[in-house]
Design a protein around this motif. Sequence first.
Motif, short mmCIF file in Angstrom:
data_model
loop_
_atom_site.label_atom_id
_atom_site.label_comp_id
_atom_site.label_asym_id
_atom_site.label_seq_id
_atom_site.Cartn_x
_atom_site.Cartn_y
_atom_site.Cartn_z
N LYS A 146 -1.25 -53.24 12.13
CA LYS A 146 -2.30 -54.23 12.38
C LYS A 146 -1.86 -55.62 11.96
CE LYS A 146 -6.98 -55.15 10.59
NZ LYS A 146 -7.87 -54.69 9.51
N HIS A 147 -1.09 -55.67 10.85
CA HIS A 147 -0.67 -56.97 10.34
C HIS A 147 0.77 -57.31 10.68
CE1 HIS A 147 -4.31 -57.76 7.94
NE2 HIS A 147 -4.34 -56.44 7.81
N GLY A 148 1.37 -56.55 11.57
CA GLY A 148 2.74 -56.84 11.99
C GLY A 148 3.77 -56.61 10.89
N LEU A 149 3.48 -55.63 10.03
CA LEU A 149 4.39 -55.36 8.91
C LEU A 149 5.17 -54.07 9.16
CD1 LEU A 149 1.83 -55.88 6.00
CD2 LEU A 149 3.25 -57.62 7.10
N LYS A 150 6.24 -53.89 8.40
CA LYS A 150 6.97 -52.63 8.45
C LYS A 150 6.50 -51.76 7.29
CE LYS A 150 9.77 -53.79 11.81
NZ LYS A 150 9.66 -53.22 13.13
N LEU A 151 6.77 -50.45 7.42
CA LEU A 151 6.45 -49.52 6.35
C LEU A 151 7.70 -48.74 5.93
CD1 LEU A 151 4.49 -47.92 4.51
CD2 LEU A 151 4.02 -46.41 6.45
N HIS A 152 8.04 -48.84 4.64
CA HIS A 152 9.18 -48.07 4.11
C HIS A 152 8.64 -47.06 3.10
CE1 HIS A 152 13.03 -46.99 2.31
NE2 HIS A 152 12.54 -47.31 1.12
N ILE A 153 9.17 -45.85 3.17
CA ILE A 153 8.78 -44.84 2.18
C ILE A 153 9.98 -44.51 1.29
CG2 ILE A 153 8.01 -42.46 1.78
CD1 ILE A 153 6.40 -42.61 4.34
N ASP A 154 9.79 -44.72 0.00
CA ASP A 154 10.78 -44.25 -0.98
C ASP A 154 10.54 -42.75 -1.10
OD1 ASP A 154 11.51 -44.91 -4.53
OD2 ASP A 154 12.28 -43.43 -3.13
N GLY A 155 11.32 -41.99 -0.34
CA GLY A 155 11.11 -40.54 -0.30
C GLY A 155 12.16 -39.82 -1.12
N ALA A 156 12.45 -40.38 -2.31
CA ALA A 156 13.45 -39.74 -3.17
C ALA A 156 13.16 -38.25 -3.27
CB ALA A 156 13.46 -40.38 -4.55
N ARG A 157 11.92 -37.91 -3.50
CA ARG A 157 11.52 -36.50 -3.62
C ARG A 157 10.63 -36.07 -2.45
NH1 ARG A 157 11.39 -38.39 -9.16
NH2 ARG A 157 13.00 -37.31 -10.38
N ILE A 158 10.96 -36.53 -1.25
CA ILE A 158 10.15 -36.21 -0.08
C ILE A 158 10.14 -34.71 0.21
CG2 ILE A 158 11.89 -36.45 1.77
CD1 ILE A 158 8.40 -37.95 2.00
N PHE A 159 11.24 -34.03 -0.12
CA PHE A 159 11.27 -32.59 0.13
C PHE A 159 10.26 -31.88 -0.77
CE2 PHE A 159 14.35 -32.33 3.31
CZ PHE A 159 15.43 -33.13 3.01
N ASN A 160 10.11 -32.39 -2.00
CA ASN A 160 9.10 -31.81 -2.89
C ASN A 160 7.71 -31.98 -2.27
OD1 ASN A 160 11.44 -32.76 -4.79
ND2 ASN A 160 10.32 -31.22 -5.96
N ALA A 161 7.46 -33.16 -1.72
CA ALA A 161 6.15 -33.43 -1.10
C ALA A 161 5.94 -32.49 0.08
CB ALA A 161 6.08 -34.88 -0.64
N SER A 162 6.99 -32.35 0.88
CA SER A 162 6.90 -31.51 2.08
C SER A 162 6.57 -30.07 1.73
CB SER A 162 8.22 -31.59 2.85
OG SER A 162 8.27 -30.64 3.87
N VAL A 163 7.29 -29.54 0.72
CA VAL A 163 7.06 -28.15 0.31
C VAL A 163 5.68 -27.99 -0.31
CG1 VAL A 163 7.81 -26.44 -1.40
CG2 VAL A 163 9.50 -27.55 0.06
N ALA A 164 5.28 -28.94 -1.14
CA ALA A 164 3.98 -28.84 -1.82
C ALA A 164 2.82 -28.95 -0.83
CB ALA A 164 3.86 -29.91 -2.89
N LEU A 165 2.96 -29.83 0.14
CA LEU A 165 1.88 -30.03 1.11
C LEU A 165 1.94 -29.01 2.24
CD1 LEU A 165 2.10 -33.93 1.48
CD2 LEU A 165 0.26 -32.67 0.36
N GLY A 166 3.09 -28.35 2.37
CA GLY A 166 3.26 -27.41 3.49
C GLY A 166 3.32 -28.15 4.81
N VAL A 167 3.86 -29.35 4.80
CA VAL A 167 3.95 -30.19 6.00
C VAL A 167 5.41 -30.59 6.22
CG1 VAL A 167 3.23 -32.39 7.04
CG2 VAL A 167 1.63 -31.11 5.60
N PRO A 168 5.92 -30.49 7.45
CA PRO A 168 7.32 -30.87 7.67
C PRO A 168 7.55 -32.35 7.34
CG PRO A 168 6.36 -29.92 9.67
CD PRO A 168 5.26 -30.04 8.68
N VAL A 169 8.74 -32.66 6.87
CA VAL A 169 9.07 -34.04 6.48
C VAL A 169 8.77 -35.02 7.61
CG1 VAL A 169 10.98 -35.60 5.90
CG2 VAL A 169 10.81 -33.38 4.78
N ARG A 170 9.15 -34.64 8.82
CA ARG A 170 8.99 -35.58 9.94
C ARG A 170 7.53 -35.98 10.17
NH1 ARG A 170 10.46 -34.34 15.37
NH2 ARG A 170 12.59 -34.13 14.61
N ARG A 171 6.60 -35.07 9.87
CA ARG A 171 5.19 -35.40 10.04
C ARG A 171 4.71 -36.33 8.92
NH1 ARG A 171 1.59 -37.65 10.67
NH2 ARG A 171 -0.56 -37.09 11.20
#
Lengths: 317, 360
Positions: free
Chosen positions: B171-196
């Motif tokens: 909406k504001h013409g900005l970029k979004l960066h995710i510091d996903g150092a532990r993204i795999f932990n998030a993926s496993v905990a949420l039960g959601v694939p990383v790409r989603r």
Amino acid sequence: MVIRSVDLRSDTVTRPTDAMRKAMASAEVDDDILGYDPTARHLEEEMAKMTGKEAALFVPSGTMGNLICVMVHCEVRGSEKQLLETLKEARYPSTKLICLENTHANSGGRCLSAEYTDRVGEIAKRHGLKLHIDGARLFNASIALGVPVHRLVEAADSVSVCLSKGLGAPVGTVIVGSHTFIEKAKTLRKTLGGGMRQIGVLCAAALVALQETLPKLQFDHKKAKLLAEGLNQMKGIRINVAAVETNMIFMDMEDGSKLTAEKLRKSLTECGILVLPGNSSRIRMVIYHHITSDVHYTLSCLQQAGQAIHEPKMLSF
Amino acid sequence: MVTPVIRTVDLRSDTVTKPTESMRSAMANAEVDDDVLGNDPTAVLLEREVAEIAGKEAAMFVPSGTMGNLISVLVHCDERGSEVILGDDSHIHIYENGGVSSLGGVHPRTVKNEEDGTMEISSIEAAVRSPKGDLHYPVTKLICLENTQANCGGRCLPIEYIDKVGELAKKHGLKLHIDGARIFNASVALGVPVRRIVQAADSVSICLSKGIGAPVGSVIVGSKSFITKARWLRKTLGGGMRQIGVLCAAALVALRENVAKLEDDHKNAKILAEGLNRIERLKVNVAAVETNIIYVDLPKDPKFIAEDACKSLEVLGVLVIPQTTFRIRIVLHHQISDSDLDYVLSCFEKLFSSVPEEKA
């Protein structure tokens, strides 16, 4: 026809030897940020000793090594790194540092003598400046001059030494200097993102390189000389053979010759010999320990190519 | 009294993980080449793999998460006077030496991190500089999220939240960066694939050397043009390394073998958290233990300063980190066994079942 691949682009293409691979696989490691990696520490102690400096620090590349050193020495905003030619001018902002490069790559791997380095060191001291040496190929200089590394860099406050070039380790450079310098360098390394974890894997290979490949550098220089002499005898090619002091050769084309750098690069490619691409009329070749009988192969390829260009075969019916 | 056998249980971070036998074997046999003059083939394999996992066009190996984030911020914030919105408790802001500012000239605009690791959407929006080009203001270029959010206790940012932040960024013409150092932990905990999880992000920085246990490195992912610019910056910063296939080979093993193990780390964290919470003097917000990080709160009493407690635990061979004056941080990883857990619990029980001065 079997095309063999001879990569003369740079000594950075060296691949880890079996001994290095074995060392990497069995390296003792630990988290080098939370504490210290024992193999990294061993390498750093070894390098500090060899260069006669207080301390050392493993970094991912020579670029980072030089960057950190310049930034630590020039830590006041507005500092200026001074190239030697313009030293004597009074300058604003404040000059902080002189950098030398040994061997000097763009001059063809030329060695700076200990005496010259000492004189620059004296000038630096006189003006209250620091001296950093980009010693990416410092070991080549040491071997070629027959002068121990620590003597060569005696006048320097810091040095950056590559492990991944002629020495053949897969990755890395070590910077050396005083304890306080290295402490600051460590912080900057982290800031730049060069703080890695279980680096013992890489340092183990570097330790093998210091043991096993370092003594072989002299043969790289001999091979380079051989190749340079052979090429210089070719019609249309001009090489300053006396200037081939280490492992680099600059090949120039004679004016008015039918041989052009472009034609030669093409011939080289057809023979499976890799050199850096470019529009320059100068072709650079770099020799390292994997290059053995390839020198003769390269020479004969170029001789044949040269002959074909100078005396194209007439079709006979 | 029988003196217990001293062993070392390192719970300081999941970065302490050492390469496994299969990683060491892979490193020894890795196919390599000069990744600066050309492409290291094993690095190419790894980069393709991670790009695929993250659902992005391209990827690039970097020596560390710090460099991954630094490069990403600098590529997005490509004009003088850029500003980045990020959490006041984010890793980029707290633990990366202010590199985005000192090296990149990017101004940080912090927004409060809530307990669950998010930042209030309305607060993020309020932080966006407007109107652009105003004489007084830097130009907002980027929003950074962190998933899992470490300082909040390894909390997972939900996908719906990330998507909303993504919409705000657009909406504001900005970029979004995710510091996903532990993204795999998030993926496993949420039960959601990383790409989603990272769908809304323009770039992500993913650590290989933390929970999944590779010896070195991170990978950043994004569009092809983003990665092209990133490659140049990586060289400038000094992160261009030569035969990195050695390190990438270990990372490929990590992706294959250790992502699934993260679930055990989370289970262990929960078990340990519950056990610690049962110790009278200690308090752990067990519900907040979503992944592999535990915060243990000590009594707010000078006799229980975290730094001293950590030293006492070290004597027993248990390595943990004082997070704040009265808070200890524990991080689980795959090289912690069940018996290690029991031992750690018993050490905490031993230490906190009495007041320190009573022991003397």
